[in-house]
Motif scaffolding. Structure first.
Motif, PDB file in Angstrom:
ATOM      1  N   TRP A 192      26.881  27.255  48.748  1.00  0.00           N
ATOM      2  CA  TRP A 192      27.832  28.278  49.181  1.00  0.00           C
ATOM      3  C   TRP A 192      29.204  27.919  48.642  1.00  0.00           C
ATOM      4  O   TRP A 192      29.559  26.735  48.551  1.00  0.00           O
ATOM      5  CB  TRP A 192      27.883  28.331  50.701  1.00  0.00           C
ATOM      6  N   SER A 193      29.992  28.934  48.305  1.00  0.00           N
ATOM      7  CA  SER A 193      31.352  28.701  47.821  1.00  0.00           C
ATOM      8  C   SER A 193      32.204  29.936  48.111  1.00  0.00           C
ATOM      9  O   SER A 193      31.705  30.959  48.565  1.00  0.00           O
ATOM     10  CB  SER A 193      31.359  28.385  46.319  1.00  0.00           C
ATOM     11  N   TRP A 194      33.490  29.811  47.831  1.00  0.00           N
ATOM     12  CA  TRP A 194      34.431  30.914  48.036  1.00  0.00           C
ATOM     13  C   TRP A 194      35.008  31.350  46.696  1.00  0.00           C
ATOM     14  O   TRP A 194      35.286  30.519  45.836  1.00  0.00           O
ATOM     15  CB  TRP A 194      35.581  30.470  48.950  1.00  0.00           C
ATOM     16  N   ARG A 195      35.212  32.650  46.538  1.00  0.00           N
ATOM     17  CA  ARG A 195      35.968  33.223  45.418  1.00  0.00           C
ATOM     18  C   ARG A 195      37.262  33.756  46.003  1.00  0.00           C
ATOM     19  O   ARG A 195      37.284  34.268  47.112  1.00  0.00           O
ATOM     20  CB  ARG A 195      35.202  34.365  44.754  1.00  0.00           C
ATOM     21  N   TYR A 196      38.322  33.679  45.205  1.00  0.00           N
ATOM     22  CA  TYR A 196      39.656  33.997  45.703  1.00  0.00           C
ATOM     23  C   TYR A 196      40.248  35.182  44.939  1.00  0.00           C
ATOM     24  O   TYR A 196      40.069  35.300  43.735  1.00  0.00           O
ATOM     25  CB  TYR A 196      40.561  32.774  45.542  1.00  0.00           C
ATOM     26  N   GLU A 197      40.971  36.052  45.668  1.00  0.00           N
ATOM     27  CA  GLU A 197      41.621  37.210  45.060  1.00  0.00           C
ATOM     28  C   GLU A 197      43.095  37.218  45.420  1.00  0.00           C
ATOM     29  O   GLU A 197      43.479  36.820  46.515  1.00  0.00           O
ATOM     30  CB  GLU A 197      40.991  38.512  45.555  1.00  0.00           C
ATOM     31  N   GLY A 198      43.901  37.733  44.477  1.00  0.00           N
ATOM     32  CA  GLY A 198      45.330  37.890  44.700  1.00  0.00           C
ATOM     33  C   GLY A 198      45.655  39.290  45.185  1.00  0.00           C
ATOM     34  O   GLY A 198      44.776  40.112  45.452  1.00  0.00           O
ATOM     35  N   ALA A 199      46.943  39.589  45.266  1.00  0.00           N
ATOM     36  CA  ALA A 199      47.433  40.842  45.840  1.00  0.00           C
ATOM     37  C   ALA A 199      46.930  42.083  45.111  1.00  0.00           C
ATOM     38  O   ALA A 199      46.742  43.130  45.721  1.00  0.00           O
ATOM     39  CB  ALA A 199      48.957  40.836  45.864  1.00  0.00           C
ATOM     40  N   ASN A 200      46.712  41.998  43.811  1.00  0.00           N
ATOM     41  CA  ASN A 200      46.269  43.156  43.037  1.00  0.00           C
ATOM     42  C   ASN A 200      44.760  43.195  42.845  1.00  0.00           C
ATOM     43  O   ASN A 200      44.257  43.936  42.014  1.00  0.00           O
ATOM     44  CB  ASN A 200      46.964  43.183  41.679  1.00  0.00           C
ATOM     45  N   GLU A 247      42.988  40.821  41.631  1.00  0.00           N
ATOM     46  CA  GLU A 247      42.573  39.969  40.515  1.00  0.00           C
ATOM     47  C   GLU A 247      42.063  38.624  41.030  1.00  0.00           C
ATOM     48  O   GLU A 247      42.476  38.164  42.096  1.00  0.00           O
ATOM     49  CB  GLU A 247      43.745  39.750  39.541  1.00  0.00           C
ATOM     50  N   SER A 248      41.156  38.028  40.276  1.00  0.00           N
ATOM     51  CA  SER A 248      40.676  36.687  40.610  1.00  0.00           C
ATOM     52  C   SER A 248      41.811  35.694  40.415  1.00  0.00           C
ATOM     53  O   SER A 248      42.565  35.784  39.446  1.00  0.00           O
ATOM     54  CB  SER A 248      39.516  36.296  39.701  1.00  0.00           C
ATOM     55  N   VAL A 249      41.939  34.783  41.357  1.00  0.00           N
ATOM     56  CA  VAL A 249      42.931  33.718  41.244  1.00  0.00           C
ATOM     57  C   VAL A 249      42.228  32.384  41.447  1.00  0.00           C
ATOM     58  O   VAL A 249      41.160  32.315  42.053  1.00  0.00           O
ATOM     59  CB  VAL A 249      44.091  33.887  42.250  1.00  0.00           C
ATOM     60  N   ASP A 250      42.827  31.338  40.927  1.00  0.00           N
ATOM     61  CA  ASP A 250      42.263  30.005  41.079  1.00  0.00           C
ATOM     62  C   ASP A 250      42.457  29.501  42.497  1.00  0.00           C
ATOM     63  O   ASP A 250      43.447  29.825  43.162  1.00  0.00           O
ATOM     64  CB  ASP A 250      42.928  29.031  40.106  1.00  0.00           C
ATOM     65  N   GLY A 251      41.508  28.728  42.945  1.00  0.00           N
ATOM     66  CA  GLY A 251      41.569  28.095  44.253  1.00  0.00           C
ATOM     67  C   GLY A 251      40.680  26.876  44.246  1.00  0.00           C
ATOM     68  O   GLY A 251      40.075  26.542  43.221  1.00  0.00           O
ATOM     69  N   PRO A 252      40.577  26.202  45.372  1.00  0.00           N
ATOM     70  CA  PRO A 252      39.719  25.013  45.448  1.00  0.00           C
ATOM     71  C   PRO A 252      38.278  25.348  45.063  1.00  0.00           C
ATOM     72  O   PRO A 252      37.768  26.416  45.391  1.00  0.00           O
ATOM     73  CB  PRO A 252      39.801  24.614  46.920  1.00  0.00           C
ATOM     74  N   THR A 253      37.631  24.448  44.369  1.00  0.00           N
ATOM     75  CA  THR A 253      36.256  24.666  43.907  1.00  0.00           C
ATOM     76  C   THR A 253      35.261  23.921  44.786  1.00  0.00           C
ATOM     77  O   THR A 253      34.353  23.267  44.292  1.00  0.00           O
ATOM     78  CB  THR A 253      36.094  24.250  42.438  1.00  0.00           C
ATOM     79  N   GLU A 254      35.455  24.026  46.073  1.00  0.00           N
ATOM     80  CA  GLU A 254      34.556  23.377  47.030  1.00  0.00           C
ATOM     81  C   GLU A 254      33.203  24.085  47.040  1.00  0.00           C
ATOM     82  O   GLU A 254      33.134  25.303  46.900  1.00  0.00           O
ATOM     83  CB  GLU A 254      35.146  23.441  48.435  1.00  0.00           C
ATOM     84  N   THR A 255      32.131  23.322  47.213  1.00  0.00           N
ATOM     85  CA  THR A 255      30.810  23.896  47.462  1.00  0.00           C
ATOM     86  C   THR A 255      30.273  23.292  48.750  1.00  0.00           C
ATOM     87  O   THR A 255      30.616  22.167  49.120  1.00  0.00           O
ATOM     88  CB  THR A 255      29.824  23.632  46.306  1.00  0.00           C
ATOM     89  N   LEU A 266      45.820  28.749  51.780  1.00  0.00           N
ATOM     90  CA  LEU A 266      45.434  29.662  50.707  1.00  0.00           C
ATOM     91  C   LEU A 266      46.323  30.905  50.714  1.00  0.00           C
ATOM     92  O   LEU A 266      46.824  31.325  49.664  1.00  0.00           O
ATOM     93  CB  LEU A 266      43.964  30.065  50.859  1.00  0.00           C
ATOM     94  N   ALA A 267      46.530  31.476  51.887  1.00  0.00           N
ATOM     95  CA  ALA A 267      47.362  32.674  51.997  1.00  0.00           C
ATOM     96  C   ALA A 267      48.786  32.396  51.534  1.00  0.00           C
ATOM     97  O   ALA A 267      49.394  33.221  50.833  1.00  0.00           O
ATOM     98  CB  ALA A 267      47.350  33.199  53.428  1.00  0.00           C
ATOM     99  N   SER A 268      49.320  31.236  51.864  1.00  0.00           N
ATOM    100  CA  SER A 268      50.692  30.910  51.453  1.00  0.00           C
ATOM    101  C   SER A 268      50.795  30.654  49.951  1.00  0.00           C
ATOM    102  O   SER A 268      51.874  30.733  49.379  1.00  0.00           O
ATOM    103  CB  SER A 268      51.231  29.716  52.237  1.00  0.00           C
ATOM    104  N   SER A 269      49.657  30.398  49.301  1.00  0.00           N
ATOM    105  CA  SER A 269      49.678  30.195  47.845  1.00  0.00           C
ATOM    106  C   SER A 269      49.362  31.480  47.079  1.00  0.00           C
ATOM    107  O   SER A 269      49.196  31.452  45.865  1.00  0.00           O
ATOM    108  CB  SER A 269      48.703  29.082  47.441  1.00  0.00           C
ATOM    109  N   GLY A 270      49.242  32.619  47.796  1.00  0.00           N
ATOM    110  CA  GLY A 270      49.048  33.901  47.128  1.00  0.00           C
ATOM    111  C   GLY A 270      47.655  34.482  47.190  1.00  0.00           C
ATOM    112  O   GLY A 270      47.402  35.552  46.652  1.00  0.00           O
ATOM    113  N   VAL A 271      46.722  33.797  47.845  1.00  0.00           N
ATOM    114  CA  VAL A 271      45.371  34.339  48.002  1.00  0.00           C
ATOM    115  C   VAL A 271      45.415  35.367  49.127  1.00  0.00           C
ATOM    116  O   VAL A 271      45.890  35.075  50.223  1.00  0.00           O
ATOM    117  CB  VAL A 271      44.348  33.228  48.323  1.00  0.00           C
ATOM    118  N   THR A 272      44.960  36.590  48.852  1.00  0.00           N
ATOM    119  CA  THR A 272      45.000  37.646  49.862  1.00  0.00           C
ATOM    120  C   THR A 272      43.622  37.977  50.428  1.00  0.00           C
ATOM    121  O   THR A 272      43.520  38.602  51.477  1.00  0.00           O
ATOM    122  CB  THR A 272      45.619  38.932  49.299  1.00  0.00           C
ATOM    123  N   ALA A 273      42.559  37.597  49.729  1.00  0.00           N
ATOM    124  CA  ALA A 273      41.197  37.855  50.193  1.00  0.00           C
ATOM    125  C   ALA A 273      40.253  36.826  49.593  1.00  0.00           C
ATOM    126  O   ALA A 273      40.540  36.235  48.543  1.00  0.00           O
ATOM    127  CB  ALA A 273      40.744  39.258  49.800  1.00  0.00           C
TER     128      ALA A 273
END
Length: 66
Positions: free
Chosen positions: A3-11, A13-21, A39-46
């Protein structure tokens, strides 16, 4: 299955984030519960919770509207 997480920005778009599994959905959800504010404070919105390439669900990191 990992299992892992994918990160999205305000628009959306995919944004980089931790690559934890994680070995379980519960472990992944516990981790996001501890780190979503950073994550939210670094620009991840979803985020999308992903098992292999299948998206289990999408979650907004925006504060709830009052």
């Amino acid at each position: 299955m990992p299992w892992s997480w994918r990160y999205e920005g305000a628009n959306g778009e995919s944004v980089d984030g931790p690559t934890e599994t994680f070995s379980s959905q519960a472990d992944a959800e516990s981790w996001i519960g501890q780190t979503w504010r950073q994550l939210a404070s670094s620009g991840v919105t979803a985020v999308d919770l992903v098992e292999d390439d299948r998206v289990e669900y999408r979650m907004s990191l925006a504060p709830a509207a009052e």
